[in-house]
Design an enzyme around this catalytic site. Structure first.
Site, mmCIF file in Angstrom:
data_model
loop_
_atom_site.group_PDB
_atom_site.id
_atom_site.type_symbol
_atom_site.label_atom_id
_atom_site.label_comp_id
_atom_site.label_asym_id
_atom_site.label_seq_id
_atom_site.Cartn_x
_atom_site.Cartn_y
_atom_site.Cartn_z
ATOM 1 N N ARG A 1 0.812 -1.231 0.000
ATOM 2 C CA ARG A 1 0.000 0.000 0.000
ATOM 3 C C ARG A 1 0.842 1.276 0.000
ATOM 4 N NH1 ARG A 1 -2.720 -2.865 4.090
ATOM 5 N NH2 ARG A 1 -4.398 -4.147 3.233
ATOM 6 N N LYS B 1 1.538 10.955 -12.153
ATOM 7 C CA LYS B 1 0.659 9.986 -12.803
ATOM 8 C C LYS B 1 1.409 8.682 -13.019
ATOM 9 C CE LYS B 1 -2.538 12.943 -15.320
ATOM 10 N NZ LYS B 1 -3.110 13.231 -16.652
ATOM 11 N N ASN C 1 -3.154 18.464 -21.447
ATOM 12 C CA ASN C 1 -3.597 17.441 -22.392
ATOM 13 C C ASN C 1 -3.758 17.979 -23.809
ATOM 14 O OD1 ASN C 1 -3.691 15.408 -20.436
ATOM 15 N ND2 ASN C 1 -5.698 16.122 -19.741
ATOM 16 N N HIS D 1 -3.669 15.589 -26.597
ATOM 17 C CA HIS D 1 -3.676 14.239 -26.035
ATOM 18 C C HIS D 1 -4.963 13.473 -26.306
ATOM 19 C CE1 HIS D 1 -0.003 15.486 -24.134
ATOM 20 N NE2 HIS D 1 0.123 14.357 -23.469
#
Lengths: 359, 359
Positions: free
Chosen positions: B118, B140, B242, B245
């Site tokens: 975790r 990300k 983005n 994208h």
């Protein structure tokens, strides 16, 4: 209906506890932010409760996926079937994953919600006592790996937990008992009056009396929420919740997932932790005896599995997540109702406990 | 050496940029909190840089895992090999996962670090220009699913990023160009002076001049860090990153992962977004022409792949993560150096752009 809020700043959420909640969507649909809901369940629970759950979600865009029932299916591979279902339904970032089932379904659904598009909403409808008192609070999600339990996962909080005590009417006795192991644990680590209450109300709990169950679930979640609220990421105090778990995980891993129920392993592991606490002169023999008797009344095991030897335990405990830089952290009791985390247990005492419990 | 701090409260971290950093462990070992380090690399990068990385980690407990190189291996199945390696090495919660490679290695290593027990520590040593200017900032991480790119993942920040410009000396020209597409993107969305600088210094960048590369990486990361610092979870402004994208992901998915490099798809997708911005009367034809010329000088594609038709794009764009409740959000330019997020693009204009770019 009782309601409890788990306080975690901007990730706070309510736990609704009571009889008949599943059919009362009006109480809990407000916790679903978008319009898309994937219900994740298993092939034991789905025949019992899936249609009622979907009916309570009437008007929303729903899909469902039914996984095989059992801890042995708590794998990355089976997890991928939840992603398949989300993508088949073309659900977007605003969707909700609803877990309808026990701890395995909750852990996998929560992990899927944590990972799908890097995080979507999550709602829990736990249908076992264990899931209602344990995974309802804490945000631990994940899957197992062949080399260890819960090795892959995330901390991820649900938007709400809906604990319908009526769903326990279809729970096998053995699984009810396994849930009681965790209920008893809360009494042992920090709530002696609750331990007294459990001893007195065990017959009502075993008869699945809704009021007794509601109280037991509420008080268990309250104890867990207080701890988790102070230590969300398990850096300190939260480890107290692992009473019996280091031994218990060794039992679960050593016997192969699915042989022992988690709560059964925790019960036996708790007795081992209490035995070790006695060897450290913190508990009296009659304290240990009192707890053994309660576990036995609840129908829980109080000895280790035959097939594991002392060295098996030592090997299995070293890979447990609670091991840090090679040292073993153990949760022991200073007295009944007062748990502590110890990293200074003399190896010979640990061996003595293991020898006493192993063939 | 240049240093930049990505400001994210208790998850802030530094990016170290310069020539020769890989061998200078004294600058970056301080960002490894424990003693256990798993180096994750691929079969292209490991022969070049693994031994030097391990040498820089001398004295720590290290292990490594070498994955096959390529976007097609960015899957849950291959991810599991990182977990295997961590468990084989018996690494605990205090360990660090070090990504040595491009974006795929960074994304998978970061996701593995986010999920192993975790969450363990994560360090990035990006060895492609794209990874240095893109995945260095933003946290990300994740893997692809057969039905969509980056569908499974987490937001997870590294402890530090070490961008050694010398590692770009072994980067194929095609991949350097793909990285330049993202560098150019920062100029287009919010930094017109940087766009001017790139136009002027493109030959130095293509010749891999360390000073020019260091500046381009620093300025790109600075732009991205400013945006991410204000919008870590991509609820608003971050979507500006983005640009190109949504079209680009459609190209990558539609042609099958690994056919087009990410940066190549972004370049073609950016030209499409600029064409659409022109159709909305925000850009002049000469603005679009200027950018097309820069991409062409950089060796990047400026047209869509032959095999995709307008309807393929529309279908693929609807499942993109940028789609919310069925509406398509697109990043367009109000003018060069000023991007905006639009959810009100008339479908006929979108179709007109797609028709212009598709057979």
């Amino acid at each position: 209906m009782q309601t409890l809020t788990v306080e975690l700043a901007d990730r706070s959420y309510p736990i609704l506890i009571g009889a008949g909640l599943l059919d009362q969507g009006e109480y809990w649909r407000r916790y679903i932010p978008g319009r898309q809901v994937l219900v994740v369940s298993n092939d034991t629970i789905a025949p019992l409760y899936l249609q009622r759950t979907l009916a309570a979600l009437d008007g929303l865009q729903t899909a469902h996926v039914i996984l095989p029932d059992g801890e042995q299916y708590k794998t990355l591979e089976v997890l991928n079937r939840i992603f398949d279902a989300l993508l088949d339904a073309r659900f977007d970032r605003g969707c909700t994953v609803l877990a309808l089932g026990g701890g395995v379904i909750g852990d996998m659904s929560g992990f899927a919600a944590a990972c799908y598009q890097r995080g979507v909403h999550f709602l829990q409808v736990p249908t076992t006592l264990l899931a209602q008192v344990d995974s309802s609070v804490g945000g631990k999600t994940g899957v197992n790996h062949a080399a260890g339990k819960n090795m892959i996962g995330a901390f991820y909080q649900p938007r709400a937990v809906i604990a319908d005590t009526d769903t326990l009417n279809t729970l096998p006795d053995r699984e009810l008992a396994a849930g009681l192991a965790e209920v008893i644990k809360y009494g042992l680590i920090r709530d002696l009056p609750f331990l007294d209450w459990i001893e007195e109300n065990l017959p009502a709990l075993q008869a699945r009396d809704p009021a007794a169950l509601t109280h037991a679930i509420y008080r268990s979640c309250l104890n867990k929420a207080e701890i988790v609220g102070r230590d969300e990421r398990e850096s300190g105090e939260r480890a107290l919740l692992n009473l019996g778990h280091t031994f218990g995980h060794a039992i679960e891993t050593g016997t192969g997932y699915g042989q022992w129920l988690h709560g059964e392993a925790v019960a036996a592991g708790t007795v081992m932790a209490l035995d070790l606490s006695r060897r450290r002169n913190w508990l009296e023999p009659q304290d240990v005896e009192r707890v053994v008797k309660l576990f036995q009344r609840a129908g829980l095991p109080v000895t280790a599995p035959r097939e594991l030897a002392t060295d098996d335990f030592l090997r299995l405990m070293a890979i447990d997540k609670k091991a840090k830089d090679g040292r073993i952290n153990l949760v022991l009791l200073k007295e009944l109702g007062h748990a502590v985390i110890c990293d200074d247990t003399p190896t010979e005492l640990l061996r003595a406990t293991l020898d006493a419990f192993c063939c």
